[in-house]
Design an enzyme around this catalytic site. Structure first.
Site, PDB file in Angstrom:
ATOM      1  N   ASP A  62       0.847  -1.201   0.000  1.00  0.00           N
ATOM      2  CA  ASP A  62       0.000   0.000   0.000  1.00  0.00           C
ATOM      3  C   ASP A  62       0.883   1.252   0.000  1.00  0.00           C
ATOM      4  O   ASP A  62       0.382   2.378  -0.068  1.00  0.00           O
ATOM      5  CB  ASP A  62      -1.024  -0.003   1.140  1.00  0.00           C
ATOM      6  CG  ASP A  62      -0.410  -0.081   2.515  1.00  0.00           C
ATOM      7  OD1 ASP A  62       0.826  -0.191   2.614  1.00  0.00           O
ATOM      8  OD2 ASP A  62      -1.171  -0.032   3.513  1.00  0.00           O
ATOM      9  N   SER A  63       2.214   1.042   0.016  1.00  0.00           N
ATOM     10  CA  SER A  63       3.149   2.148  -0.233  1.00  0.00           C
ATOM     11  C   SER A  63       2.851   2.775  -1.590  1.00  0.00           C
ATOM     12  O   SER A  63       3.330   3.871  -1.888  1.00  0.00           O
ATOM     13  CB  SER A  63       4.600   1.658  -0.186  1.00  0.00           C
ATOM     14  OG  SER A  63       4.770   0.514  -1.002  1.00  0.00           O
ATOM     15  N   ASP A  74      -1.051  -6.114  -0.274  1.00  0.00           N
ATOM     16  CA  ASP A  74      -1.385  -5.479   1.010  1.00  0.00           C
ATOM     17  C   ASP A  74      -2.881  -5.288   1.159  1.00  0.00           C
ATOM     18  O   ASP A  74      -3.561  -4.871   0.209  1.00  0.00           O
ATOM     19  CB  ASP A  74      -0.726  -4.098   1.087  1.00  0.00           C
ATOM     20  CG  ASP A  74       0.477  -4.083   2.006  1.00  0.00           C
ATOM     21  OD1 ASP A  74       0.599  -4.988   2.852  1.00  0.00           O
ATOM     22  OD2 ASP A  74       1.296  -3.154   1.875  1.00  0.00           O
ATOM     23  N   GLU A 133       9.536  -4.499  10.124  1.00  0.00           N
ATOM     24  CA  GLU A 133       9.947  -3.194   9.591  1.00  0.00           C
ATOM     25  C   GLU A 133      10.495  -2.288  10.691  1.00  0.00           C
ATOM     26  O   GLU A 133       9.845  -2.078  11.730  1.00  0.00           O
ATOM     27  CB  GLU A 133       8.741  -2.511   8.895  1.00  0.00           C
ATOM     28  CG  GLU A 133       9.104  -1.141   8.339  1.00  0.00           C
ATOM     29  CD  GLU A 133       8.096  -0.582   7.339  1.00  0.00           C
ATOM     30  OE1 GLU A 133       7.133  -1.295   6.975  1.00  0.00           O
ATOM     31  OE2 GLU A 133       8.286   0.570   6.923  1.00  0.00           O
ATOM     32  N   GLU A 162      -1.278  -5.670   8.659  1.00  0.00           N
ATOM     33  CA  GLU A 162      -0.407  -5.139   9.702  1.00  0.00           C
ATOM     34  C   GLU A 162      -0.971  -5.417  11.089  1.00  0.00           C
ATOM     35  O   GLU A 162      -2.180  -5.297  11.296  1.00  0.00           O
ATOM     36  CB  GLU A 162      -0.240  -3.617   9.511  1.00  0.00           C
ATOM     37  CG  GLU A 162       0.402  -3.256   8.178  1.00  0.00           C
ATOM     38  CD  GLU A 162       0.614  -1.752   8.001  1.00  0.00           C
ATOM     39  OE1 GLU A 162       0.344  -0.979   8.945  1.00  0.00           O
ATOM     40  OE2 GLU A 162       1.056  -1.367   6.903  1.00  0.00           O
ATOM     41  N   LYS A 205      -1.232  -9.432   2.796  1.00  0.00           N
ATOM     42  CA  LYS A 205      -0.463  -8.999   3.969  1.00  0.00           C
ATOM     43  C   LYS A 205      -1.311  -8.028   4.772  1.00  0.00           C
ATOM     44  O   LYS A 205      -1.999  -7.187   4.197  1.00  0.00           O
ATOM     45  CB  LYS A 205       0.844  -8.330   3.537  1.00  0.00           C
ATOM     46  CG  LYS A 205       1.644  -7.752   4.706  1.00  0.00           C
ATOM     47  CD  LYS A 205       3.060  -7.396   4.333  1.00  0.00           C
ATOM     48  CE  LYS A 205       3.245  -6.046   3.698  1.00  0.00           C
ATOM     49  NZ  LYS A 205       2.772  -4.907   4.508  1.00  0.00           N
TER      50      LYS A 205
END
Ligand code: KIV
Length: 284
Positions: A44-45, A83, A182, A115, A113
């Site tokens: 999602d960057s 993401d 991260e 978080e 993925k």
């Protein structure tokens, strides 16, 4: 050979480092796939490096599906991880399963993925039970930027390190097939890697992890809004692109481009008199 959750786990077992990069489009994914990258993360960057947002929070499911599908068309061998964007899995477990399903069904990802640690274990288990591999993400989880008060290194004191270790054990137990670590101290990342059976993929977490991931715009020097310490520049593609753009502007302005080699000719050896031809239209 197609990389999968099983092959990257096998790489960990054999002590072979896992390579992962982000990609968001067909041609970049195809280039990475052609040189043998193990895994592509449609991160999602993309909100920051492709869409120009200041963080990842505005990225939508539609954005993620659109870009994941493009990557999937380009990469045939890489393990494609998509993401789950902010608020696509936090509200409820059923919403998480439904959105994970869309990334697989419409985006053609191989895994999703998300978080978080203990707080998202129910989601990890439910998505896994729907036969969708889940990659977890601990440490500096960018979707929590407001809670963290900025993009800051995590796990720096004993209490935070203990929380991270406990989250790592929890996500593995919940069914995650790998975990991104991260921006955490490298000794903590190395320790977590040693106690988990699943692979750890580090970003700003040192070389004690089972693999590495970087945002490709960072490692090719194509984005300088934020320049993280860990983001080694492996090539200066940003400069090469700028040189190309400038050469195009220069040659177009001077008339040097396009030259004879770039033009098309008519069937009749270019002997058509267009003025005479067009006169037929205007005769009456
Ligand atoms: O969105 C992303 O690119 C990521 C990486 C930074 C791991 O989550």
């Amino acid at each position: 050979m197609k990389n999968t959750a099983a092959t990257i786990k096998e790489q960990k077992r054999k002590g072979e480092k896992i390579t992962m990069l982000t990609a968001y489009d067909y041609s970049t994914a195809k280039l990475m796939d052609s040189v043998g990258i193990n895994s592509i993360l449609v991160g999602d960057s993309l909100g920051m490096v492709m869409l120009g947002y200041e963080d990842t929070l505005s990225v939508t499911m539609e954005d993620m599906i659109h870009h994941t599908a493009a990557v999937a068309r380009g990469a045939k061998n890489a393990f494609i991880v998509a993401d789950m964007p902010f608020m696509s899995y936090q509200v409820s477990v059923s919403q998480a399963v439904e959105n994970a399903g869309r990334l697989i069904k419409e985006g053609r990802a191989n895994a999703v993925k998300l978080e978080g640690g203990a707080t998202v274990c129910e989601q990890i288990t439910a998505i896994t039970n729907a036969s969708i591999p889940v990659v977890a993400h601990l440490g500096l989880t960018p979707q929590s930027v407001n809670a963290f008060g900025g993009f800051k290194v995590q796990g720096k004191d004993e209490a935070a390190a203990l929380r991270l270790i406990s989250d790592a054990v929890a996500i593995q137990k919940a069914g995650a097939v790998a975990v991104v670590l991260e921006c955490i101290p490298y000794k903590l990342a190395t320790y977590v890697t040693s106690i988990l059976d699943i692979p750890t993929i580090g970003i700003g977490a040192g070389n004690g992890c089972d693999g590495q991931v970087l945002v490709y715009h960072d490692m090719l020097a194509m984005y300088d809004d934020i320049t993280p310490k860990f983001a080694k520049k492996f090539a200066n593609a940003g400069e090469v692109m700028k040189e190309g753009f400038m050469a195009y502007i220069r040659e177009t302005q001077s008339g040097e481009y396009p030259s004879a080699e770039h033009v098309f000719k008519a069937n009749t050896d270019d002997n058509i008199d267009y003025e005479k031809l067009a006169a037929q239209l205007f005769e009456n």
